[in-house]
Enzyme design. Sequence first.
Site, mmCIF file in Angstrom:
data_model
loop_
_atom_site.group_PDB
_atom_site.id
_atom_site.type_symbol
_atom_site.label_atom_id
_atom_site.label_comp_id
_atom_site.label_asym_id
_atom_site.label_seq_id
_atom_site.Cartn_x
_atom_site.Cartn_y
_atom_site.Cartn_z
ATOM 1 N N CYS A 5 34.861 22.492 71.968
ATOM 2 C CA CYS A 5 36.219 21.999 72.231
ATOM 3 C C CYS A 5 36.471 21.714 73.710
ATOM 4 O O CYS A 5 37.469 21.084 74.054
ATOM 5 C CB CYS A 5 37.248 22.992 71.700
ATOM 6 S SG CYS A 5 37.119 23.181 69.920
ATOM 7 N N HIS A 22 43.981 21.426 74.947
ATOM 8 C CA HIS A 22 43.206 21.310 73.712
ATOM 9 C C HIS A 22 44.084 21.791 72.559
ATOM 10 O O HIS A 22 44.821 22.769 72.694
ATOM 11 C CB HIS A 22 41.944 22.173 73.825
ATOM 12 C CG HIS A 22 41.217 22.307 72.530
ATOM 13 N ND1 HIS A 22 40.849 21.219 71.776
ATOM 14 C CD2 HIS A 22 40.804 23.415 71.844
ATOM 15 C CE1 HIS A 22 40.243 21.645 70.684
ATOM 16 N NE2 HIS A 22 40.210 22.954 70.691
ATOM 17 N N ASN A 42 42.790 20.130 64.790
ATOM 18 C CA ASN A 42 41.850 20.327 65.899
ATOM 19 C C ASN A 42 40.699 19.330 65.745
ATOM 20 O O ASN A 42 39.867 19.473 64.850
ATOM 21 C CB ASN A 42 41.342 21.770 65.865
ATOM 22 C CG ASN A 42 40.392 22.085 67.011
ATOM 23 O OD1 ASN A 42 39.916 21.201 67.714
ATOM 24 N ND2 ASN A 42 40.106 23.370 67.194
HETATM 25 O O1 UT7 Z 1 39.110 25.143 69.054
HETATM 26 C C1 UT7 Z 1 38.085 26.053 69.258
HETATM 27 C C2 UT7 Z 1 38.586 27.419 69.456
HETATM 28 N N1 UT7 Z 1 39.207 27.899 68.253
HETATM 29 C C3 UT7 Z 1 40.387 28.493 68.319
HETATM 30 O O2 UT7 Z 1 40.972 28.545 69.373
HETATM 31 C C4 UT7 Z 1 40.932 29.116 67.050
HETATM 32 C C5 UT7 Z 1 41.426 30.501 67.350
HETATM 33 N N2 UT7 Z 1 41.886 31.222 66.181
HETATM 34 C C6 UT7 Z 1 42.999 30.886 65.502
HETATM 35 O O3 UT7 Z 1 43.623 29.899 65.785
HETATM 36 C C7 UT7 Z 1 43.480 31.847 64.436
HETATM 37 O O4 UT7 Z 1 42.738 33.033 64.504
HETATM 38 C C8 UT7 Z 1 43.387 31.266 63.000
HETATM 39 C C9 UT7 Z 1 44.384 30.130 62.831
HETATM 40 C C10 UT7 Z 1 41.986 30.766 62.719
HETATM 41 C C11 UT7 Z 1 43.758 32.333 61.991
HETATM 42 O O5 UT7 Z 1 45.033 32.877 62.290
HETATM 43 P P1 UT7 Z 1 45.242 34.452 62.439
HETATM 44 O O6 UT7 Z 1 46.657 34.650 62.728
HETATM 45 O O7 UT7 Z 1 44.239 34.961 63.427
HETATM 46 O O8 UT7 Z 1 44.922 34.940 60.981
HETATM 47 P P2 UT7 Z 1 43.849 36.038 60.508
HETATM 48 O O9 UT7 Z 1 42.490 35.466 60.501
HETATM 49 O O10 UT7 Z 1 44.105 37.311 61.260
HETATM 50 O O11 UT7 Z 1 44.333 36.268 59.037
HETATM 51 C C12 UT7 Z 1 45.600 36.859 58.715
HETATM 52 C C13 UT7 Z 1 45.760 36.906 57.217
HETATM 53 C C14 UT7 Z 1 44.557 37.503 56.502
HETATM 54 O O12 UT7 Z 1 45.029 38.185 55.364
HETATM 55 P P3 UT7 Z 1 45.239 39.771 55.354
HETATM 56 O O13 UT7 Z 1 43.884 40.342 55.671
HETATM 57 O O14 UT7 Z 1 46.242 40.041 56.430
HETATM 58 O O15 UT7 Z 1 45.711 40.052 53.998
HETATM 59 C C15 UT7 Z 1 43.766 36.297 56.073
HETATM 60 O O16 UT7 Z 1 42.942 36.543 54.964
HETATM 61 O O17 UT7 Z 1 45.887 35.564 56.711
HETATM 62 C C16 UT7 Z 1 44.861 35.327 55.736
HETATM 63 N N3 UT7 Z 1 44.458 33.931 55.834
HETATM 64 C C17 UT7 Z 1 45.087 32.940 55.207
HETATM 65 N N4 UT7 Z 1 46.141 32.915 54.402
HETATM 66 C C18 UT7 Z 1 46.549 31.710 53.926
HETATM 67 C C19 UT7 Z 1 43.445 33.412 56.571
HETATM 68 N N5 UT7 Z 1 43.388 32.080 56.416
HETATM 69 C C20 UT7 Z 1 44.396 31.770 55.574
HETATM 70 C C21 UT7 Z 1 44.876 30.539 55.052
HETATM 71 N N6 UT7 Z 1 45.941 30.574 54.242
HETATM 72 N N7 UT7 Z 1 44.298 29.356 55.346
#
Ligand code: UT7
Length: 333
Positions: free
Chosen positions: A116, A256, A286
């Site tokens: 990225c 980004h 993204n």
């Molecule tokens: O561009 C290159 C660099 N990349 C980035 O900068 C991305 C950085 N990371 C992020 O943007 C975020 O971590 C994500 C958008 C990928 C995920 O968001 P998050 O707030 O970190 O969510 P999480 O992975 O901690 O998941 C929270 C909850 C989980 O459920 P439980 O364990 O709390 O029950 C996940 O299983 O949300 C669940 N979850 C979803 N729910 C609905 C994860 N993905 C999804 C989804 N829809 N698509």
Amino acid sequence: MSSVIAAITATGGYVPDYKLTNQELETMVDTNDEWIRTRTGISERRILKGEGLGSSDMAVPAIQEILRKKNMDASEIDCIICATVTPDMVFPATANIIADKVGAVNAWGFDLQAACSGFLYALTTGAAFIESGRYKKVIVVGAEKMSAIIDYTDRATCIIFGDGAGAVLLEPSNDGLGVLDSILRSDGSGRNYLNMKAGGSLKPATIETVTAKEHFVYQDGQPVFKFAVKGMADVSAELMEKNNLKSEDIAWLVPHQANMRIITATADRMGLSMEKVMVNIQRYGNTTAATIPLCLWEWEKQLNKGDNLVLAAFGGGFTWGATWLKWAYDSKS
Ligand code: UT7
């Protein structure tokens, strides 16, 4: 340092027509529009449909737009630097393929891969070529067909990424307007959190790697998020301090587009209100190396000669960085 610096003198962009909406994703994986919008800021992303089309097929129209705007022939291009993690093929370089397709018969070029942060790395490299006096017209293009490496059964990644390409032309400038400073960083220990495991020399493609879905993007979102918030905000603040830039001096932050929460954290740290921040994540998601040039392309008409822009990115590697430039032209029409 020489008095010649590199200025962006035109932008071009291309996004495919097909819109993959949050509503359509709801039918594909266990997710919902509200979760995606509140956690990422994304409502839809563009997908390049059709057989036999790769990243070069989006880079080409972006570059052709620049040629039209500048009334320039492709044979005038000296060099093409293509930032991409989704090259048409492992080799030859996508930059080569683009040169052939646009008719840049006098250009050499290469691909640059910094995930990225690819556009910032490529912009800094292209600017150095101009500053050296050796080249006069360098195209820097970020082009990504992320849909080629996304597992559309993995809700952790398929909601995030989209396809597109953005390009800029760099030319020499003698009036102090152009790319003024960059701070670029990398930390390879981040490779475990965001990667594509197979298909490289470490793990060549086999039936097993395909079955294990190791040719798709893997992301451990939370640690990447933490590193990204800190990395992008820290480096942007460091760039401002180094160049004695106050928040009121900055016309635009061009971040980004990975996650709306990372963008707002960076803007907060720089003391910028959101009116000064380019955001199109809601429409494109993204697009990896294409996010920053797509923003410049979309905002071009709102930019004024002399505006201070800070471009900032964080991505796989880890790689991150920030670039300060003074916009070199008015383009209101
Ligand atoms: O561009 C290159 C660099 N990349 C980035 O900068 C991305 C950085 N990371 C992020 O943007 C975020 O971590 C994500 C958008 C990928 C995920 O968001 P998050 O707030 O970190 O969510 P999480 O992975 O901690 O998941 C929270 C909850 C989980 O459920 P439980 O364990 O709390 O029950 C996940 O299983 O949300 C669940 N979850 C979803 N729910 C609905 C994860 N993905 C999804 C989804 N829809 N698509």
